[in-house]
Motif scaffolding. Structure first.
Motif, short mmCIF file in Angstrom:
data_model
loop_
_atom_site.label_atom_id
_atom_site.label_comp_id
_atom_site.label_asym_id
_atom_site.label_seq_id
_atom_site.Cartn_x
_atom_site.Cartn_y
_atom_site.Cartn_z
N VAL A 15 0.84 -1.19 0.00
CA VAL A 15 0.00 0.00 0.00
C VAL A 15 0.88 1.25 0.00
O VAL A 15 1.87 1.32 0.73
CB VAL A 15 -0.93 0.02 1.23
CG1 VAL A 15 -1.84 1.24 1.20
CG2 VAL A 15 -1.76 -1.25 1.28
N ARG A 16 0.51 2.22 -0.83
CA ARG A 16 1.22 3.48 -0.91
C ARG A 16 0.22 4.64 -0.80
O ARG A 16 -0.94 4.52 -1.21
CB ARG A 16 1.96 3.61 -2.24
CG ARG A 16 3.00 2.53 -2.49
CD ARG A 16 4.24 2.72 -1.64
NE ARG A 16 5.27 1.73 -1.95
CZ ARG A 16 5.35 0.51 -1.41
NH1 ARG A 16 4.44 0.15 -0.52
NH2 ARG A 16 6.31 -0.32 -1.74
N SER A 17 0.68 5.75 -0.28
CA SER A 17 -0.16 6.93 -0.20
C SER A 17 -0.61 7.35 -1.60
O SER A 17 0.14 7.23 -2.57
CB SER A 17 0.59 8.09 0.46
OG SER A 17 0.85 7.82 1.82
N GLY A 18 -1.85 7.82 -1.68
CA GLY A 18 -2.40 8.29 -2.94
C GLY A 18 -3.02 7.21 -3.80
O GLY A 18 -3.57 7.50 -4.87
N MET A 19 -2.97 5.95 -3.36
CA MET A 19 -3.55 4.85 -4.13
C MET A 19 -5.07 4.94 -4.18
O MET A 19 -5.71 5.52 -3.30
CB MET A 19 -3.16 3.50 -3.51
CG MET A 19 -1.84 2.95 -3.94
SD MET A 19 -1.62 1.26 -3.27
CE MET A 19 -0.28 0.67 -4.30
N THR A 20 -5.62 4.32 -5.22
CA THR A 20 -7.05 4.04 -5.27
C THR A 20 -7.24 2.58 -4.87
O THR A 20 -6.69 1.68 -5.52
CB THR A 20 -7.62 4.28 -6.67
OG1 THR A 20 -7.50 5.67 -6.99
CG2 THR A 20 -9.09 3.89 -6.74
N ILE A 21 -7.99 2.36 -3.80
CA ILE A 21 -8.13 1.02 -3.23
C ILE A 21 -9.61 0.63 -3.22
O ILE A 21 -10.47 1.36 -2.70
CB ILE A 21 -7.56 0.97 -1.80
CG1 ILE A 21 -6.05 1.21 -1.86
CG2 ILE A 21 -7.86 -0.37 -1.14
CD1 ILE A 21 -5.36 1.16 -0.53
N GLY A 22 -9.93 -0.51 -3.81
CA GLY A 22 -11.27 -1.06 -3.77
C GLY A 22 -11.40 -2.05 -2.62
O GLY A 22 -10.48 -2.84 -2.38
#
Length: 272
Positions: A15-22
């Motif tokens: 996981v990285r900052s700014g990701m789009t996560i479903g």
């Protein structure tokens, strides 16, 4: 077939900052809560979260990790509104894209099919278009119909939870509803799937029909064995929703000190 098993503690490294996560599941049903806890423990912020939301949204909002929320609803089912989401929404703390449920599914289907949009009648002549002025309509090339052109949603990472899976990434649901988890997997660049139990591939269809194999290994990057990994949401038929725990969650959200104590307890290894 490649072995895609991974440790729960390794999830945060993806996981990285700014990701789009479903986040799969539905309201307070079969949410990948063990994976969400690892997301909470990560340093990632400014996330765009795509979901039919439940306590996953509330916890992430309470932790200040959500920049934008794309959703069809946010509910705890037996408790109509998640208190942390309500507080964040009323305070304007997160940007929102709120769709009709049919529109949200169309967005997932378009993303899963690598399409820029899908046409739908859902949302026509409603305030969904007023609240989302970026949406466009499209005229049918075959007749006089006009549809809402729902943009496809693509995700950097999807998190889902199923009843059973094998080491290769095939995922099986045994409850009453798939909750669109297959679409999340297909619409994401990477998918981490937690399961109640990892079993040999042949065992998946030994006592359940082939159509219960919801998620293909080709869309799964990692598999985590996480018994009770959906707690406190339901994961039928393995267990139902923990209503007592959910009420405690909702009540703790009303008071900062009570919430601090609950949060510390929730982030313990077993999540209880």
């Amino acid at each position: 077939m490649a072995d895609k098993t991974m440790a729960l503690s390794d999830v945060a490294s993806h996981v990285r900052s700014g990701m789009t996560i479903g986040i799969g599941g539905w309201g307070s049903r079969r949410k990948p809560m063990a994976l969400v806890r690892e997301l909470l423990r990560s340093d990632a912020t400014d996330l765009t979260v795509v979901t039919f939301g439940g306590p996953d949204v509330g916890l992430l909002c309470a932790a200040g990790k959500v920049k934008r929320l794309v959703y069809g609803f946010v509910s705890l089912d037996s408790i109509p509104l998640d208190p942390h989401f309500r507080a964040a929404r009323e305070a304007g703390a997160v940007a929102t894209t709120e769709y009709d449920e049919g529109m949200f599914v169309a967005a997932l289907r378009a993303g899963a099919s690598r399409l820029s949009f899908l046409p739908t009648r859902a949302g026509l002549a409603s305030d969904v278009l007023t609240m989302n002025p970026e949406l466009r309509t499209v005229a049918s090339p075959y007749d006089d119909e006009v549809y809402v052109a729902v943009p496809g949603v693509r995700m950097d990472l999807a998190l889902i939870h199923l009843n059973r899976g094998d080491a290769a990434g095939n995922g099986q649901y045994l409850g009453p509803d798939p909750y669109f988890d297959d679409l999340y997997a297909m619409a994401a660049d990477r998918c981490i799937m937690s399961v109640e139990r990892i079993v040999p591939t042949a065992e998946l269809t030994a006592q359940a029909p082939a159509q219960s194999l919801l998620v293909s290994r080709m869309f799964v990057s990692g598999v985590v064995e996480a018994p009770r990994g959906a707690h406190f949401t339901s994961c039928e038929p393995d267990y139902g929703r923990d209503e007592d725990f959910q009420r405690e969650y909702a009540e703790a959200a009303r008071d900062p000190e009570a919430w601090a104590a609950f949060e510390q307890r929730y982030l313990e290894e077993d999540g209880r």
